[in-house]
Every structure is written in structure tokens, then in C-alpha cells.
Design a protein around this motif. Sequence first.
Motif, short mmCIF file in Angstrom:
data_model
loop_
_atom_site.label_atom_id
_atom_site.label_comp_id
_atom_site.label_asym_id
_atom_site.label_seq_id
_atom_site.Cartn_x
_atom_site.Cartn_y
_atom_site.Cartn_z
N GLY A 57 12.38 0.74 25.81
CA GLY A 57 13.25 0.00 24.90
C GLY A 57 13.99 -1.16 25.49
O GLY A 57 14.53 -2.00 24.76
N GLY A 58 14.05 -1.24 26.83
CA GLY A 58 14.75 -2.35 27.47
C GLY A 58 16.21 -2.39 27.05
O GLY A 58 16.92 -1.38 27.04
N PHE A 59 16.66 -3.58 26.64
CA PHE A 59 18.06 -3.74 26.23
C PHE A 59 18.23 -3.65 24.72
O PHE A 59 19.32 -3.89 24.20
N GLN A 60 17.16 -3.31 24.01
CA GLN A 60 17.23 -3.22 22.56
C GLN A 60 17.63 -1.81 22.11
O GLN A 60 17.27 -0.83 22.74
N GLY A 61 18.36 -1.74 21.02
CA GLY A 61 18.74 -0.45 20.45
C GLY A 61 19.49 0.45 21.41
O GLY A 61 19.18 1.63 21.54
N VAL A 62 20.48 -0.12 22.10
CA VAL A 62 21.19 0.64 23.13
C VAL A 62 22.10 1.72 22.55
O VAL A 62 22.68 2.51 23.31
N TYR A 63 22.24 1.74 21.23
CA TYR A 63 23.07 2.79 20.61
C TYR A 63 22.23 3.91 20.01
O TYR A 63 22.76 4.78 19.32
N LYS A 64 20.91 3.90 20.26
CA LYS A 64 20.07 4.99 19.78
C LYS A 64 20.47 6.28 20.49
O LYS A 64 20.59 6.32 21.71
N GLY A 65 20.66 7.34 19.71
CA GLY A 65 21.08 8.61 20.30
C GLY A 65 22.58 8.82 20.29
O GLY A 65 23.07 9.83 20.78
N LEU A 66 23.31 7.83 19.73
CA LEU A 66 24.77 7.94 19.71
C LEU A 66 25.25 9.11 18.86
O LEU A 66 26.22 9.79 19.22
N ALA A 67 24.57 9.35 17.74
CA ALA A 67 25.02 10.39 16.81
C ALA A 67 25.10 11.77 17.45
O ALA A 67 26.15 12.43 17.39
N ILE A 122 22.24 18.82 23.47
CA ILE A 122 22.69 17.49 23.08
C ILE A 122 21.98 16.42 23.92
O ILE A 122 21.53 15.40 23.41
N GLU A 123 21.87 16.67 25.24
CA GLU A 123 21.22 15.73 26.14
C GLU A 123 19.76 15.55 25.78
O GLU A 123 19.22 14.44 25.85
N ILE A 124 19.08 16.62 25.40
CA ILE A 124 17.67 16.53 25.04
C ILE A 124 17.48 15.60 23.84
O ILE A 124 16.64 14.70 23.85
N ALA A 125 18.25 15.82 22.79
CA ALA A 125 18.16 14.97 21.60
C ALA A 125 18.58 13.54 21.92
O ALA A 125 17.92 12.57 21.50
N LYS A 126 19.63 13.38 22.66
CA LYS A 126 20.16 12.04 22.96
C LYS A 126 19.18 11.24 23.81
O LYS A 126 18.84 10.10 23.48
N GLN A 127 18.69 11.84 24.91
CA GLN A 127 17.86 11.08 25.83
C GLN A 127 16.48 10.78 25.25
O GLN A 127 15.89 9.74 25.55
N SER A 139 15.38 12.68 13.47
CA SER A 139 16.76 13.15 13.62
C SER A 139 16.87 14.15 14.76
O SER A 139 15.86 14.68 15.25
N SER A 140 18.08 14.44 15.15
CA SER A 140 18.33 15.42 16.19
C SER A 140 17.84 16.80 15.78
O SER A 140 17.27 17.55 16.58
N LEU A 141 18.06 17.15 14.51
CA LEU A 141 17.60 18.45 14.01
C LEU A 141 16.09 18.58 14.10
O LEU A 141 15.57 19.65 14.44
N GLU A 142 15.37 17.49 13.83
CA GLU A 142 13.92 17.51 13.94
C GLU A 142 13.47 17.66 15.38
O GLU A 142 12.49 18.35 15.67
N ILE A 143 14.18 17.00 16.29
CA ILE A 143 13.86 17.13 17.72
C ILE A 143 14.06 18.56 18.18
O ILE A 143 13.21 19.14 18.87
N TRP A 144 15.17 19.15 17.80
CA TRP A 144 15.44 20.54 18.19
C TRP A 144 14.46 21.51 17.55
O TRP A 144 14.00 22.45 18.20
#
Length: 288
Positions: A57-67, A122-127, A139-144
Amino acid sequence: MFKIMSLENRSIPTSTFVYWSSLISGGIAGLVVDIVLFPIDTIKTRLQSERGFLRSGGFQGVYKGLAPAAAGSAPTAALFFCTYDGLKSHLNRWASHGQQPYVHMISAASAEVVACLIRVPIEIAKQRRQALSVKHGTSSLEIWYHAVRTEGIRRGLYRGFGTTIMREVPFSFIQFPLWEYLKLNWTLVTGTSLTPFSVAICGAIAGGIAAGLTTPLDVAKTRIMLADEHIANRSNILSVLRGIRREQGFRGLFAGFVPRVLWITLGGAIFFGFYDLTSRLLNSEESN
């Protein structure tokens, strides 16, 4: 000026306040840090990703995973400080002055293990969202759900739990005794009172040093959490570190060193400063 009070010296008739103070102070501090400094954490994760910085992703979408990070930040930090302050308060009853560093180490290590019960999922979904290793809009729920369905709770939802512990415990062994030592000697060295600002400086110094020294463990943790299900030895930290050393050399073991140190240095200042300020305000309310 605030009256300086420590958990071990409070004249409060019940220990209940210790836990509530830690829960509220730690929760607020953790939430502020994760939201303010999230882009730096994203850049660090992408630098450590096996896919490489640009493909992640480089410098794009740096807030992905914030939720998921924001949702889990307050309970994780609150649980950590509740355990840390509570255990430290009890151990100090039997420890001498010279044994204080060991009290801080034991309390911090125990608190990290407890906090990881929330932190790891949380780290798994975020990273995975930070490194774009899942489809856009997942979504995080789908990842889990996918992790549990394909690998079960222990290997899916808590993948990297042991590695995270192996990162957090050495980190805490360095950070918290050093933070407590700096606070203890602040007035003696500087000649000024210990304020939330000076506590923040102590936290920044302690966090930055601990972050730099434990970067290889953080790299291994990130690789393990982002690895595909079919990759062998993805949960073996020594195998991961040897693989990184073989493929990328010594430099690969310290991938993301600058943003990690910057993130935790700034985060340590904000976290411990807000924590101390909130604790003092709560102490003031309790004493009135």
C-alpha cells in the motif's frame, strides 16, 4: 500544582479505586495514542510485511485498520494498567526498595500476558487491513470468522500469541523499570517537580529505547500474523527470524526501525502523559 501521589503511597481505604483509576486512565491514554499515531503504525507494518512496502500500500490508505485498533485500544490499555498497577500495589507490600525493579518487571510482564488476550485478535485484523492482505472492504468480523473457520480459535484468532508475548515481555522488562527509574530520579537530576509533562518525557525515552531493541521480535510477529495459512513454520519465531536474516540480511531484522521507534517514542509521551494526568485528576476528585 498537583500533589504528586503514587499508587503505593495512597491512603485510600479500599483497593477498588486503584483498579478503576487504572482502567479509566489506561483506556483514555491508549485510545488517544492509537488514533493520533495510527499512520506511523501502518507505515511500520508495511515496511515489515513480506510483500514489501509498495505492494502493501505504500503511503496510501494509512488509516486502513483504524476501526479495530480504535475499538480494541481502550480495553487493551485499560486491562494492562489495571493488572500492572494492581499487581504492583500488592507486590510492593513485601518488596524492599532494592527489589522495586523486579516488582515492575513482574507486574509489566504479567499485565502484557493478560492484555494480549484482547490485543492479538485486534492486531490480526488491524495488520491484515494495514498491509492490504485481505480484499478491500473486508470487515474485522469477516477476518476473524475466516481465521476461526479455517484454522480454529488458537491457530487462527490467536495466531502469533506466543510471538507477541515474546515481543511484549522483553519490551516491558526494558520500558517499565526504566520509566519508573526516570520518574524516581527526575526531581533529583532536574531540580523540578514531577509533572504530567515530565512523566511524558520519561515515557518517551523509555519507550524509544525499548522499541529499538525489540524491533526484530516485532518484525517476526508481523510476518507471522500476515502469513498465509499454507506457509510452514509461520508460528516458529526462530525459523522466521532465520529466514529473514538469510533473505534480507541484518537490515531485514530491523525493518521498520525508524517508524517503530518514532511511533513508540511519541506514543510513550502521549500515553504516559495522558495516563498520569488522568490519574492525578481522578486522585484529586477522590480526595475531595
